[in-house]
Structure formats: C-alpha cells, structure tokens
Design a protein around this motif. Structure first.
Motif, PDB file in Angstrom:
ATOM      1  N   VAL A  47      20.569 -38.484  48.916  1.00 49.97           N
ATOM      2  CA  VAL A  47      19.240 -38.589  50.023  1.00 49.97           C
ATOM      3  C   VAL A  47      17.954 -37.980  49.306  1.00 49.97           C
ATOM      4  O   VAL A  47      16.929 -38.748  49.628  1.00 49.97           O
ATOM      5  N   ILE A  48      18.070 -36.929  49.066  1.00 44.30           N
ATOM      6  CA  ILE A  48      16.732 -36.317  48.547  1.00 44.30           C
ATOM      7  C   ILE A  48      15.980 -37.051  47.472  1.00 44.30           C
ATOM      8  O   ILE A  48      14.911 -37.487  47.544  1.00 44.30           O
ATOM      9  N   LEU A  49      16.828 -37.463  46.487  1.00 46.49           N
ATOM     10  CA  LEU A  49      16.186 -38.020  45.135  1.00 46.49           C
ATOM     11  C   LEU A  49      15.782 -39.462  45.741  1.00 46.49           C
ATOM     12  O   LEU A  49      14.890 -39.969  45.101  1.00 46.49           O
ATOM     13  N   ARG A  50      16.393 -40.186  46.559  1.00 44.18           N
ATOM     14  CA  ARG A  50      16.112 -41.437  47.114  1.00 44.18           C
ATOM     15  C   ARG A  50      14.678 -41.432  47.933  1.00 44.18           C
ATOM     16  O   ARG A  50      13.783 -42.012  47.709  1.00 44.18           O
ATOM     17  N   HIS A  51      14.844 -40.116  48.757  1.00 41.19           N
ATOM     18  CA  HIS A  51      13.526 -39.908  49.626  1.00 41.19           C
ATOM     19  C   HIS A  51      12.220 -39.482  48.933  1.00 41.19           C
ATOM     20  O   HIS A  51      11.210 -40.229  49.160  1.00 41.19           O
ATOM     21  N   GLU A  69      27.107 -37.726  39.611  1.00 36.28           N
ATOM     22  CA  GLU A  69      27.859 -38.261  40.889  1.00 36.28           C
ATOM     23  C   GLU A  69      26.632 -38.871  42.043  1.00 36.28           C
ATOM     24  O   GLU A  69      26.515 -39.585  42.760  1.00 36.28           O
ATOM     25  N   ALA A  70      25.542 -37.661  42.146  1.00 30.02           N
ATOM     26  CA  ALA A  70      24.511 -38.074  42.971  1.00 30.02           C
ATOM     27  C   ALA A  70      23.891 -39.454  42.531  1.00 30.02           C
ATOM     28  O   ALA A  70      23.604 -40.159  43.289  1.00 30.02           O
ATOM     29  N   PHE A  71      23.544 -39.388  41.088  1.00 32.54           N
ATOM     30  CA  PHE A  71      23.085 -40.586  40.580  1.00 32.54           C
ATOM     31  C   PHE A  71      23.776 -42.061  41.041  1.00 32.54           C
ATOM     32  O   PHE A  71      23.257 -43.054  41.291  1.00 32.54           O
ATOM     33  N   SER A  72      24.954 -41.767  40.996  1.00 34.86           N
ATOM     34  CA  SER A  72      26.109 -42.842  41.242  1.00 34.86           C
ATOM     35  C   SER A  72      25.983 -43.209  42.589  1.00 34.86           C
ATOM     36  O   SER A  72      26.467 -44.431  42.918  1.00 34.86           O
ATOM     37  N   LEU A  73      25.301 -42.410  43.530  1.00 37.69           N
ATOM     38  CA  LEU A  73      25.284 -42.811  44.914  1.00 37.69           C
ATOM     39  C   LEU A  73      23.861 -43.283  45.336  1.00 37.69           C
ATOM     40  O   LEU A  73      23.829 -43.885  46.434  1.00 37.69           O
ATOM     41  N   LEU A  74      23.099 -43.338  44.516  1.00 34.74           N
ATOM     42  CA  LEU A  74      21.592 -44.087  44.790  1.00 34.74           C
ATOM     43  C   LEU A  74      21.847 -45.532  44.994  1.00 34.74           C
ATOM     44  O   LEU A  74      22.808 -46.087  43.960  1.00 34.74           O
ATOM     45  N   SER A  76      21.617 -49.195  44.418  1.00 36.20           N
ATOM     46  CA  SER A  76      21.214 -50.282  43.211  1.00 36.20           C
ATOM     47  C   SER A  76      19.910 -50.657  42.771  1.00 36.20           C
ATOM     48  O   SER A  76      19.363 -50.896  41.757  1.00 36.20           O
ATOM     49  N   GLU A  77      19.002 -50.643  44.040  1.00 38.07           N
ATOM     50  CA  GLU A  77      17.492 -50.959  43.650  1.00 38.07           C
ATOM     51  C   GLU A  77      16.990 -49.674  43.422  1.00 38.07           C
ATOM     52  O   GLU A  77      15.551 -49.782  42.943  1.00 38.07           O
TER      53      GLU A  77
END
Length: 494
Positions: A47-51, A69-74, A76-77
């Motif tokens: 959530v933080i990395l996407r934000h 694991e966090a990267f895998s939850l980002l 696809s875009e």
C-alpha cells in the motif's frame, strides 16, 4: 539508476549503518527519503509503495521474502521499484558470496560510485526532503512530507534543547524509521557523535552496550523505558545516561523506576508531523528539592515550546479561544512553527483539516495548560471517555494503574454503558511473578487513588496488549473488544 530530482527512494531496514548513511545519501541525490517500518506486513508495504510510487527500495537482506511478497501484491499497472539489498555482518555470516549478485547490494553500489559526485542541492529550502508514514495508532496511516528547511531547524532545535555536547556516544534504541529517529541521524553528525547501531532492541543487550561503549545518550518511547526498568538483570549504571522519551506521557512510576537506575530522563512531545520533539519539560532547579514522586509527576508533563517552535497553545474546541491556565480546563493542543509538515502526501482534505487558515497545526491531542505555562497531554481526542457527562482522561487512569507493582502494561478505553453512556475499561498485562491478581483487586487499588467516576468498572487481563509496529498500544483494537463485551454490568460499584 535513473533516479531524478524529486523521486521517492524507500528504505526497509532496522538500525544498521547503511540505514544511517542513507539519511544523507538519498537527500544528497536530490531524491525524497522514505523510511519504512520493518514490522509492517507485505500488504501494508505494498500500500505504501503504491501510494508513494517509490522508484528504488533499499532493503535489509533478512527482509528479502517480505519485500518480494509486497512487490507481488502491487497492481499489474504499477512497475515494481528497483531493489538493492543491504548486507551486514549478521547476514554475511550466514551467506556465501556467490549467493547474491554483488551489483545489487548496498556496498556494491558504493563501489561503483563516483567519488567526485557533486550532490544535488534543493532548489528551494521548502523542497520536500522526507516522506514518513504515521503509525496509525488512532487512524489510517498518512504520508507526512517535510522540507529541508523544517528538518534543519528541527535538528538544531533538538540538539539545543537536549543540551547535547560535542562527541556524544549515541545508542540507537529508537528506530530510525520512526520519524527519522526524531532527526537525530543528522543531529549526531552535526556534533560529531558516535552511533552505536542496534539491529534489534533487547533490554539485556542494551545494558551491555552501555557499559561496553560508554554510551552517553539514548532515545525511546515510554515502552522502551518500561522494558529497561523491568529487565530482571538490571543493575544501577556506573555512569549516568541521558535518555529522551516522547510519545504517550510516561507514567510517573516508570519515570521514577528508570531514574533510580541512573538514567536521566528528559521528556518531550512531538508527532510525525513535527519531525521531532517541539515541546520540552524544561526542568527547574527548585524542583530538585521535591520528593521523588513529585519530581516524576512534574517530569511527566510535556512542558513548554522549544526555541525552534514559534508558538503552542491549548484551544477550547467550541470557542476557539485559549483555555484557562488552571491545569484542568481541557482543549486541543495546537502548534505553529517552521518544522511543521508541508502537508499530507496526495491528501488535500487531510492537509486542510489539520493545517487550517489560521496558521495553526491541529494535533488532535487533548491537553491542559498549567498556571506556569506548561502544557500536559490528557489524551487523544478520540480516547477521552465521557461518563455521565464527565470527561475522563484515559492517560490519567493508566498512570495510576502503572503505579501498581504487579502491572506491566495498561491501557484504558471506553466501554458502552446503558446508564452512564460510557465507563472506563482497563486492559492490563501482569509481570511474570504475579498471577493471582483479580479484577476487584485492581478496582479497589484505583478507588484509593482516583475519584470514583474515574475508576475502571471493568478489568480485562491480557498476556500481551496489541501494539503498533512502533511499540504504541493500539487502542482502537481494545475499543473494539470493549464494545463487544456489551453494556457495562457494574453500575452498582459506583
């Protein structure tokens, strides 16, 4: 690596030397530093990395599976950030050199660097320098943006207020990811300090490091003081150690215990939004003559503004005027000064709510102003218990609970009550050698020290109290538990 001015670079690391160095390296590259709490789960990290749209992440190798694991939850875009691993002695002792590509390590990156690189200065003093996320004690985490100017002032202000001398020896018991270690990574460099980095807090090892390195200064939340005071193998220090604490007001009992061991406690107040302590319990020499319990009570107050803060006040929520300086009239603590945040990242509504047009930053903390001008936090505005029309400070009740010799940790929240609206509900954990304490024992103990309307009407025993990743007790989880208990059943005790 294609990093441009204004890009966000994240760091997921405990208190390692590389974490300290990156507090300088990232701003010197023109980028914005985002230090991430190492105790977050993969979902929260994603959530933080996407934000913040981080372009590069430095990560402790022991957190490798977590970040992947966090990267895998980002989504696809979202393009995953580049990844650089931080290796230290603990990691290297368990790995062989051929286990990892050295080009993608912190030391490997440095070895390929240009020693003549001219660092990228900000265009303006108010350019963003760091992006920190609040702990989410009472609400969802927010991205707090601070400027070069604000952090410069906070750093010098903290050194001056704490009277830090040249060449101190600083033990990192405060996580650097927590509001950039209250700005002391930059402060220690300014005074030529020695930094003792601690991968993981352990009370016994802290005592050993203090003796080994002749530590002079430490920082930590009240939970750190409590752990040091309750360590079974604790012994009085041979030399005094200055320790700065901030966060929730430390109970007077905990202050008394820790100072009896040789720690000199300074108490301050600040938030992620202030980048450090901006209110300080400025000590008066005449207070040295008071009994120990009274000294501890005075030191538990937050105090007066530091020299770098323009103004502080406690405002009545209805009239917007300053409350009476009587130590009992409550209001919201407000701050004004150069070290206040620029705003919340991608959150205009939240920014406008906290930074209103009158120039004040509204903290959401409930406090009082004493006749001598010292403020004291009574509670978070969301944590005040309203019982029969009376406002009850959960902090005040918790302070009494902490004075009980059997109680290790305590938190007080509101429980719904059919007659009174709300009643105080106490959640406590006991020290290991105490296991026969009853709910009634604690209630009677509080009755002797508090007005009856403030006494907890319910006591719940827990092995551990839920905490945020920065060690603060998560009251919103306890509020949910108290609500699920149903209506209070002890009206007769009043």
């Amino acid at each position: 690596m294609g990093i441009q001015r204004g890009d966000v670079i994240s760091v997921l690391s405990p208190n390692l030397p590389a974490m300290y160095e990156l507090h300088f390296a990232v701003p010197m590259s023109g980028a914005i530093l985002n230090t991430i709490n190492t105790r977050l789960d993969a979902h929260a990290l994603s959530v933080i990395l996407r934000h913040n749209e981080s372009k590069l992440v430095f990560v402790d190798f022991l957190s490798r599976s977590l970040i992947l694991e966090a990267f895998s939850l980002l989504p696809s875009e979202n393009k995953s950030p580049s990844l650089i691993f931080i290796m230290d002695d603990e990691v290297n002792s368990t790995l062989t050199a051929d286990c990892i590509d050295l080009d993608f390590t912190y030391e490997g990156l440095i070895n390929k660097g240009d020693p003549d690189f001219k660092w990228v200065r900000p265009n303006r003093e108010l350019d963003p320098m760091v992006l920190n996320y609040t702990s989410g004690t009472t609400s969802s985490p927010k991205g707090v943006v601070h400027s070069h100017r604000g952090l410069f002032i906070t750093t010098l202000d903290s050194l001056m207020d704490w009277c830090v001398p040249k060449q101190p020896v600083f033990l990192w018991t405060l996580a650097m990811f927590h509001s950039n270690g209250w700005s002391f990574p930059w402060g220690m460099a300014a005074v030529g300090g020695t930094n003792i980095c601690l991968r993981k807090f352990d009370a016994a090892s802290v005592y050993g490091l203090i003796c080994q390195h002749s530590v002079t200064h430490m920082c930590g939340a009240p939970v750190v003081l409590n752990m040091l005071a309750n360590n079974p193998s604790k012994e009085p220090l041979s030399d005094q150690v200055q320790i700065l604490t901030a966060g929730a007001p430390p109970p007077a009992t905990v202050l008394f215990r820790i100072e009896s061991l040789g720690f000199i406690v300074s108490h301050g107040y600040g938030l992620t939004e202030t980048a450090g302590c901006v209110v300080s319990c400025a000590w008066k020499h005449e207070w040295d003559k008071f009994p120990a319990t009274e000294r501890a009570r005075l030191k538990a107050r937050q105090g007066v503004r530091t020299i770098g803060m323009t103004e502080i006040d406690v405002l009545d929520p209805d009239s917007g005027l300053s409350v009476k300086r009587d130590g009992s009239s409550t209001g919201e603590i407000v701050l004004r000064g150069a070290s206040i945040l620029l705003g919340y990242f991608k959150d205009l509504e939240g920014t406008e709510k906290s930074l209103k047009t009158d120039g004040w930053f509204y903290t959401g903390d409930v406090g009082v102003m004493h006749p001598d001008g010292y403020i004291e936090i009574k509670d978070r505005s969301k944590d005040v218990i309203i019982s029969g029309g009376e406002n009850i400070s959960s902090v005040e009740v918790e302070s009494v609970l902490y004075s009980h010799p059997a109680i290790n940790e305590a938190a007080v929240v509101a429980r719904p009550d059919k007659f009174w609206g709300e009643t105080p509900c106490a959640f406590v954990s006991l020290k290991s050698k105490f296991n026969s304490l009853s709910e009634n024992d604690i209630i009677e103990f509080c009755r002797e020290k508090l007005p009856h309307y403030m006494v907890p009407k319910t006591v719940i025993f827990e092995e551990f109290l839920p905490k945020t990743t920065t060690g603060k007790i998560q009251k919103f989880k306890l509020k949910s538990k108290a609500k699920n208990l149903g209506l209070s059943r002890v009206e007769s005790r009043l």
